[in-house]
Design an enzyme around this catalytic site. Structure first.
Site, short mmCIF file in Angstrom:
data_model
loop_
_atom_site.label_atom_id
_atom_site.label_comp_id
_atom_site.label_asym_id
_atom_site.label_seq_id
_atom_site.Cartn_x
_atom_site.Cartn_y
_atom_site.Cartn_z
N CYS A 1 0.87 -1.18 -0.10
CA CYS A 1 -0.48 0.00 0.10
C CYS A 1 1.11 1.39 0.00
O CYS A 1 1.28 1.54 -1.06
CB CYS A 1 -0.70 0.13 1.61
N HIS B 1 -3.28 -5.14 0.56
CA HIS B 1 -2.77 -5.57 2.30
C HIS B 1 -3.02 -7.13 2.61
O HIS B 1 -3.72 -8.10 2.88
CB HIS B 1 -3.66 -5.44 3.73
N GLU C 1 -1.72 -9.00 4.75
CA GLU C 1 -1.84 -9.34 6.04
C GLU C 1 -2.78 -9.28 7.02
O GLU C 1 -3.04 -10.19 8.07
CB GLU C 1 -0.90 -8.35 6.43
#
EC number: 6.3.5.2
Length: 530
Positions: A94, A181, A183
């Site tokens: 990002c 993202h 994660e």
């Protein structure tokens, strides 16, 4: 894995292959380190302003996190350009991808529309090492800026409807950028992508495990403390202090001295449980101090929760210092170190680019002891997340019911008795809490709930018992589910369960006329009532 004392460095990142996560202030940054550790790759997070020349170790790869800023803003944070001199793979997530593009002089600007939430990832180059085995799938977006041009040397490897540069790569330099993202759990194949980067591209060994950590940490403690110095530490009966005490015991034996202070506001049968577990069960050198009357005396007339916390914290330091002074080390040695159960989330908060968060409540710890007693700090758990501490405890032989015990606040029941704290009020809260926890365990719900307790409210309510009118106090029950205690949802019990608990408390605990259940999430509420 066996560790020779002389060969073990002080930093864990020198023992295990390490992925360095540089934090630009994203709310998700800590999740990157968690995901990497889940497949046994050690990861460490530092602020994005970290000077690479000041690192005492070389990472196997670097991940640039997301962040709430715009790279083109005058006050935007930027990474040390020396990361490119290390010759290790780099992944920008990002804001991190936009930082890579900005450094290369290519356009990053406000997007036509912001993109928050789920999006469909289109993998344009399945041969790209980062996207190996990753299919078209849902990813999680959280950005307002976007790339408007491709940096020199890069190619597009993934797109989404709103992001034509959703994934970019410079395969020859092993530098990658993604706009989403990986994660967060909403990105369906995010963990696979992170594993591709850490294991396949960075060639990091998957040797981070609690079994290996035990060996290296024990050797590290022995090297740090030396053959004669002694260590003291406060234990509370909770998982962090118990696991910390146990690993100190394994490392230096009876040169570790644990001190348990009964402050008069502990859970039911807490002191007896601590004695049985630590002293008798784990063989830890334990001193138990009964200071309940002292604490309750100093709390007399105090109703403000912050004042309660400070009184308990200051009184604890006073009692701990007195007891520590009574410990007589063996000939030729002295107490040099203080054990503290710092965990990695505490470290992350202190080093985050955003800085420590605003203090909502004063946290009860032993930090003041360092200055007063001129001790050096030893923190064997500072590299671990809570789930890793629990696993470590199981491997060290700490009883399962203690390893999975719910958190208990440092000020104890003093902040679960709203209003003035007296022996009588503490007894009511303690008995109600014990009944609630007992029924949760009987129902097989304890491990599903992150924290549960009973609080005694400073109000009275009319009731009827037998044929008599009563006017007695109110208990509020609270149970929450959470992954990280930053946010939390209230636990949904069946009505029959709550009915049983309420009935038991009203009938078995003198002084209670009514029981309520707290259904407030965090935020807006905190977990504890005070």
């Amino acid at each position: 894995m066996s560790a020779n004392i002389d060969d073990v460095p002080i930093e864990v990142s020198k023992v295990f292959d390490t992925i360095l996560v540089l934090d630009f202030g994203s709310q998700y940054s800590h999740l990157i380190t968690r995901r990497l550790r889940e497949f046994n790759v050690y990861a460490e997070m530092l602020p994005c302003t970290q000077k690479i020349a000041e690192l005492s170790w070389k990472p196997k790869g670097i991940i640039l996190s997301g962040g709430p800023y715009s790279v083109y803003a005058e006050d935007a944070p930027h990474v040390d350009h020396d990361i490119f001199k290390l010759g290790v793979p780099i992944l920008g997530i990002c804001y991190g991808m936009q930082e890579l593009a900005w450094i290369n002089g290519k356009g990053v600007a406000r997007g036509d529309k912001r993109e928050y939430g789920p999006a469909t990832l289109n993998v344009e180059d399945p041969e790209c090492a980062l996207f190996k085995g990753v299919d078209h799938s849902q990813v999680w977006m959280s950005h307002g800026d976007k790339l408007h041009a491709l940096p020199t040397g890069f190619k597009v490897v993934a797109t989404s409807d709103n992001s034509p540069f959703c994934g970019i790569s410079n395969e020859s330099e092993h530098i990658y950028g993604i706009q989403f993202h990986p994660e967060v759990t909403h990105t369906v194949q995010g963990k696979k992508l992170l594993k591709n980067f850490a294991v396949d591209i960075c060639q990091a060994k998957t040797n981070w495990s609690m079994e290996n950590f035990i060996d290296t940490e024990i050797a590290r403690i022995k090297k740090l403390v030396g053959p004669t110095a002694e260590v003291i530490g406060a234990v509370s009966g909770g998982v962090d202090s118990t696991v910390g005490a146990k690993i100190m015991k394994e490392a230096i034996g009876d040169r570790f001295h644990a001190i348990y202070v009964d402050n008069g506001v502990m859970r039911k049968n807490e002191t007896e449980s601590v004695k049985k577990t630590l002293d008798e069960g784990l063989g830890i050198n334990l001193t138990v101090v009964d200071a309940g009357d002292l604490f309750l005396g100093r709390l007399k007339g105090v109703t403000d929760p912050e004042k309660k916390r400070k009184i308990i914290g200051n009184t604890f330091i006073h009692v701990f210092e007195e007891e520590a002074a009574k410990i007589k080390p063996r000939d030729g040695s002295e107490i040099e170190y203080l054990l503290q159960g710092t965990l990695y989330p505490d470290v992350i908060e202190s080093i985050s680019f955003k800085g420590p968060s605003q203090t909502i409540k004063t946290h009860h710890n032993v930090g003041g002891l360092l200055e007063d007693m001129k001790l050096k700090l030893i923190e064997p758990l500072r590299e671990l997340f809570k789930d890793e501490v629990r696993h470590l405890g199981e491997l060290l032989g700490v009883p399962e019911d203690l390893v999975w015990r719910h958190p208990f606040p440092g000020p104890g029941l003093a902040i679960r008795v709203l209003g003035e704290v007296t022996k009588e009020q503490v007894k009511i809260a303690r008995e109600a809490d014990a009944i609630f926890i007992e029924e949760i365990k009987k129902a097989g719900l304890y491990r599903q709930i992150s924290q549960a307790f009973a609080a005694l409210l400073p109000v009275k309510s009319v009731g009827v018992m037998g044929d008599q009118r009563t006017y007695e106090q109110v208990i509020a029950l609270r149970a929450i589910e959470t992954l990280d205690f930053m946010t939390a949802d209230w636990f949904i019990f069946e009505a029959a369960f709550l009915k049983k608990v309420a009935s038991r408390i009203v009938n078995e605990v003198d002084g209670v006329a009514r029981v309520t259940y707290d259904i407030t999430s965090k935020p807006p509420a905190t977990v504890e009532w005070e």
